[in-house]
Design a protein around this motif. Structure first.
Motif, PDB file in Angstrom:
ATOM      1  N   GLY A  77      34.856   9.736  55.528  1.00 50.96           N
ATOM      2  CA  GLY A  77      36.103   9.580  56.118  1.00 50.96           C
ATOM      3  C   GLY A  77      37.227  10.066  55.017  1.00 50.96           C
ATOM      4  O   GLY A  77      36.829   9.922  53.873  1.00 50.96           O
ATOM      5  N   ARG A  99      38.103   4.126  66.989  1.00 48.07           N
ATOM      6  CA  ARG A  99      37.959   5.497  66.586  1.00 48.07           C
ATOM      7  C   ARG A  99      37.971   6.631  67.835  1.00 48.07           C
ATOM      8  O   ARG A  99      37.374   6.258  68.910  1.00 48.07           O
ATOM      9  CB  ARG A  99      36.410   5.697  66.124  1.00 48.07           C
ATOM     10  CG  ARG A  99      36.334   6.998  65.413  1.00 48.07           C
ATOM     11  CD  ARG A  99      34.960   7.110  64.642  1.00 48.07           C
ATOM     12  NE  ARG A  99      35.011   6.056  63.300  1.00 48.07           N
ATOM     13  CZ  ARG A  99      34.095   6.038  62.535  1.00 48.07           C
ATOM     14  NH1 ARG A  99      33.038   7.056  62.734  1.00 48.07           N
ATOM     15  NH2 ARG A  99      34.099   5.060  61.711  1.00 48.07           N
ATOM     16  N   TRP A 113      35.646  16.359  64.411  1.00 50.34           N
ATOM     17  CA  TRP A 113      36.273  15.491  63.756  1.00 50.34           C
ATOM     18  C   TRP A 113      36.672  14.300  64.729  1.00 50.34           C
ATOM     19  O   TRP A 113      37.118  14.517  65.943  1.00 50.34           O
ATOM     20  CB  TRP A 113      37.607  15.867  63.140  1.00 50.34           C
ATOM     21  CG  TRP A 113      37.293  16.964  62.160  1.00 50.34           C
ATOM     22  CD1 TRP A 113      37.173  18.205  62.129  1.00 50.34           C
ATOM     23  CD2 TRP A 113      37.357  16.616  60.706  1.00 50.34           C
ATOM     24  NE1 TRP A 113      36.939  18.760  60.809  1.00 50.34           N
ATOM     25  CE2 TRP A 113      36.952  17.843  60.055  1.00 50.34           C
ATOM     26  CE3 TRP A 113      37.361  15.303  59.891  1.00 50.34           C
ATOM     27  CZ2 TRP A 113      36.703  17.748  58.560  1.00 50.34           C
ATOM     28  CZ3 TRP A 113      37.294  15.319  58.546  1.00 50.34           C
ATOM     29  CH2 TRP A 113      36.955  16.465  57.943  1.00 50.34           C
ATOM     30  N   TYR A 114      36.543  13.008  64.359  1.00 48.68           N
ATOM     31  CA  TYR A 114      37.335  12.058  64.901  1.00 48.68           C
ATOM     32  C   TYR A 114      38.177  11.393  63.992  1.00 48.68           C
ATOM     33  O   TYR A 114      38.352  11.565  62.721  1.00 48.68           O
ATOM     34  CB  TYR A 114      36.033  10.892  65.236  1.00 48.68           C
ATOM     35  CG  TYR A 114      35.128  11.386  66.379  1.00 48.68           C
ATOM     36  CD1 TYR A 114      34.232  12.382  66.128  1.00 48.68           C
ATOM     37  CD2 TYR A 114      35.209  10.663  67.607  1.00 48.68           C
ATOM     38  CE1 TYR A 114      33.530  12.781  66.972  1.00 48.68           C
ATOM     39  CE2 TYR A 114      34.236  11.106  68.566  1.00 48.68           C
ATOM     40  CZ  TYR A 114      33.453  12.272  68.403  1.00 48.68           C
ATOM     41  OH  TYR A 114      32.599  12.704  69.463  1.00 48.68           O
ATOM     42  N   CYS A 161      34.725  20.003  56.205  1.00 45.72           N
ATOM     43  CA  CYS A 161      33.567  19.034  56.362  1.00 45.72           C
ATOM     44  C   CYS A 161      32.251  19.991  56.193  1.00 45.72           C
ATOM     45  O   CYS A 161      32.171  20.996  56.938  1.00 45.72           O
ATOM     46  CB  CYS A 161      33.577  18.486  57.467  1.00 45.72           C
ATOM     47  SG  CYS A 161      31.896  17.512  57.745  1.00 45.72           S
ATOM     48  N   ASP A 211      23.291  11.408  65.379  1.00 43.11           N
ATOM     49  CA  ASP A 211      24.687  11.859  65.043  1.00 43.11           C
ATOM     50  C   ASP A 211      24.650  11.555  63.473  1.00 43.11           C
ATOM     51  O   ASP A 211      23.950  10.435  63.116  1.00 43.11           O
ATOM     52  CB  ASP A 211      25.616  10.878  65.960  1.00 43.11           C
ATOM     53  CG  ASP A 211      26.094  11.626  67.152  1.00 43.11           C
ATOM     54  OD1 ASP A 211      26.130  10.802  67.818  1.00 43.11           O
ATOM     55  OD2 ASP A 211      26.265  12.694  67.154  1.00 43.11           O
ATOM     56  N   TYR A 212      25.298  12.168  62.705  1.00 40.36           N
ATOM     57  CA  TYR A 212      25.575  11.777  61.476  1.00 40.36           C
ATOM     58  C   TYR A 212      27.397  11.822  61.089  1.00 40.36           C
ATOM     59  O   TYR A 212      27.952  12.642  61.767  1.00 40.36           O
ATOM     60  CB  TYR A 212      25.137  12.849  60.706  1.00 40.36           C
ATOM     61  CG  TYR A 212      23.565  12.866  60.381  1.00 40.36           C
ATOM     62  CD1 TYR A 212      22.821  13.550  61.357  1.00 40.36           C
ATOM     63  CD2 TYR A 212      22.980  12.048  59.350  1.00 40.36           C
ATOM     64  CE1 TYR A 212      21.452  13.117  61.324  1.00 40.36           C
ATOM     65  CE2 TYR A 212      21.525  12.002  59.565  1.00 40.36           C
ATOM     66  CZ  TYR A 212      20.792  12.643  60.411  1.00 40.36           C
ATOM     67  OH  TYR A 212      19.355  12.459  60.544  1.00 40.36           O
ATOM     68  N   TRP A 213      27.819  11.066  60.228  1.00 40.74           N
ATOM     69  CA  TRP A 213      28.994  10.867  59.894  1.00 40.74           C
ATOM     70  C   TRP A 213      29.519  11.026  58.508  1.00 40.74           C
ATOM     71  O   TRP A 213      28.608  10.521  57.336  1.00 40.74           O
ATOM     72  CB  TRP A 213      29.488   9.432  60.436  1.00 40.74           C
ATOM     73  CG  TRP A 213      29.460   9.216  61.731  1.00 40.74           C
ATOM     74  CD1 TRP A 213      28.329   8.549  62.660  1.00 40.74           C
ATOM     75  CD2 TRP A 213      30.322   9.462  62.897  1.00 40.74           C
ATOM     76  NE1 TRP A 213      28.793   8.612  63.850  1.00 40.74           N
ATOM     77  CE2 TRP A 213      30.109   9.102  64.067  1.00 40.74           C
ATOM     78  CE3 TRP A 213      31.823   9.923  62.814  1.00 40.74           C
ATOM     79  CZ2 TRP A 213      30.729   9.307  65.166  1.00 40.74           C
ATOM     80  CZ3 TRP A 213      32.668   9.904  63.754  1.00 40.74           C
ATOM     81  CH2 TRP A 213      32.023   9.581  65.093  1.00 40.74           C
ATOM     82  N   TYR A 272      37.268  11.246  60.377  1.00 41.86           N
ATOM     83  CA  TYR A 272      35.774  11.470  60.008  1.00 41.86           C
ATOM     84  C   TYR A 272      35.038  12.554  60.567  1.00 41.86           C
ATOM     85  O   TYR A 272      35.298  12.974  61.646  1.00 41.86           O
ATOM     86  CB  TYR A 272      34.945  10.143  60.765  1.00 41.86           C
ATOM     87  CG  TYR A 272      35.321   8.762  60.055  1.00 41.86           C
ATOM     88  CD1 TYR A 272      36.602   7.947  60.705  1.00 41.86           C
ATOM     89  CD2 TYR A 272      34.854   8.269  59.003  1.00 41.86           C
ATOM     90  CE1 TYR A 272      36.892   6.953  60.335  1.00 41.86           C
ATOM     91  CE2 TYR A 272      35.302   6.907  58.594  1.00 41.86           C
ATOM     92  CZ  TYR A 272      36.316   6.152  59.235  1.00 41.86           C
ATOM     93  OH  TYR A 272      36.767   5.027  58.704  1.00 41.86           O
ATOM     94  N   CYS A 273      34.343  13.117  60.003  1.00 44.23           N
ATOM     95  CA  CYS A 273      33.485  14.276  60.307  1.00 44.23           C
ATOM     96  C   CYS A 273      32.316  13.805  60.961  1.00 44.23           C
ATOM     97  O   CYS A 273      31.596  12.585  60.497  1.00 44.23           O
ATOM     98  CB  CYS A 273      33.209  15.417  59.176  1.00 44.23           C
ATOM     99  SG  CYS A 273      32.234  16.634  59.627  1.00 44.23           S
ATOM    100  N   ASN A 274      31.987  14.131  62.050  1.00 42.56           N
ATOM    101  CA  ASN A 274      30.705  14.180  62.644  1.00 42.56           C
ATOM    102  C   ASN A 274      29.929  15.307  63.122  1.00 42.56           C
ATOM    103  O   ASN A 274      30.397  16.211  63.475  1.00 42.56           O
ATOM    104  CB  ASN A 274      31.241  13.409  64.229  1.00 42.56           C
ATOM    105  CG  ASN A 274      29.793  13.293  65.089  1.00 42.56           C
ATOM    106  OD1 ASN A 274      29.656  14.119  65.909  1.00 42.56           O
ATOM    107  ND2 ASN A 274      29.232  12.286  64.886  1.00 42.56           N
ATOM    108  N   GLU A 311      33.576  15.661  53.246  1.00 45.90           N
ATOM    109  CA  GLU A 311      34.700  16.044  53.716  1.00 45.90           C
ATOM    110  C   GLU A 311      35.813  16.054  52.665  1.00 45.90           C
ATOM    111  O   GLU A 311      35.571  15.492  51.430  1.00 45.90           O
ATOM    112  CB  GLU A 311      35.286  14.861  54.514  1.00 45.90           C
ATOM    113  CG  GLU A 311      34.665  14.535  55.856  1.00 45.90           C
ATOM    114  CD  GLU A 311      34.212  12.976  56.075  1.00 45.90           C
ATOM    115  OE1 GLU A 311      34.242  12.504  57.305  1.00 45.90           O
ATOM    116  OE2 GLU A 311      34.637  12.225  55.176  1.00 45.90           O
TER     117      GLU A 311
END
Length: 122
Positions: A115, A45, A36-37, A22, A110-112, A94-96, A6
């Motif tokens: 932040g 979150r 995005w979260y 991202c 899922d990947y994160w 956070y990018c997801n 990010e």
């Protein structure tokens, strides 16, 4: 290995704009959804915006009309254009990505990202 990197956070005055980016890299076969979260201090979150592989983009009610999510499938990248920022937009963003890696079984996971902090001053 899959990485989400990010960039673009920072400090901005209320009413200002920021763009978050991202990029997903690694052994990626396909990306189902990417977005995005955010998590504000003391809060859970929450979803900000997400783009699905079907071309649908969903936004949180609190950001509709102010934030725009764009997705570049060729680059496995999403961009979040944030306009008319409010102090309540202050959070770690956070990018997801929900994606399938090369290999078997082709299970979506899922990947994160790590932040990026967005601070909006009043």
């Amino acid at each position: 290995q899959v990485q989400l990197v990010e960039s673009g956070g920072g400090l901005v005055k209320a009413g200002g704009s920021l763009t978050l980016s991202c990029a997903a890299s690694g052994s990626i076969f396909s990306i189902n959804a990417m977005g995005w979260y955010r998590q504000a201090p003391g809060k859970q979150r929450e979803l900000v915006a997400v783009s699905t592989s079907g071309g649908t983009t969903n936004y949180a009610d609190s950001v509709k009309g102010r934030f725009t999510l764009a997705r570049d499938n060729a680059k496995n990248t999403v961009y979040l254009q944030m306009n008319s920022l409010l102090p309540e937009d202050t959070a770690v963003y956070y990018c997801n990505a929900n994606l399938v890696r090369f290999g078997w079984p082709p299970t979506p996971m899922d990947y994160w990202g790590k932040g990026t902090l967005v601070t909006v001053s009043s």
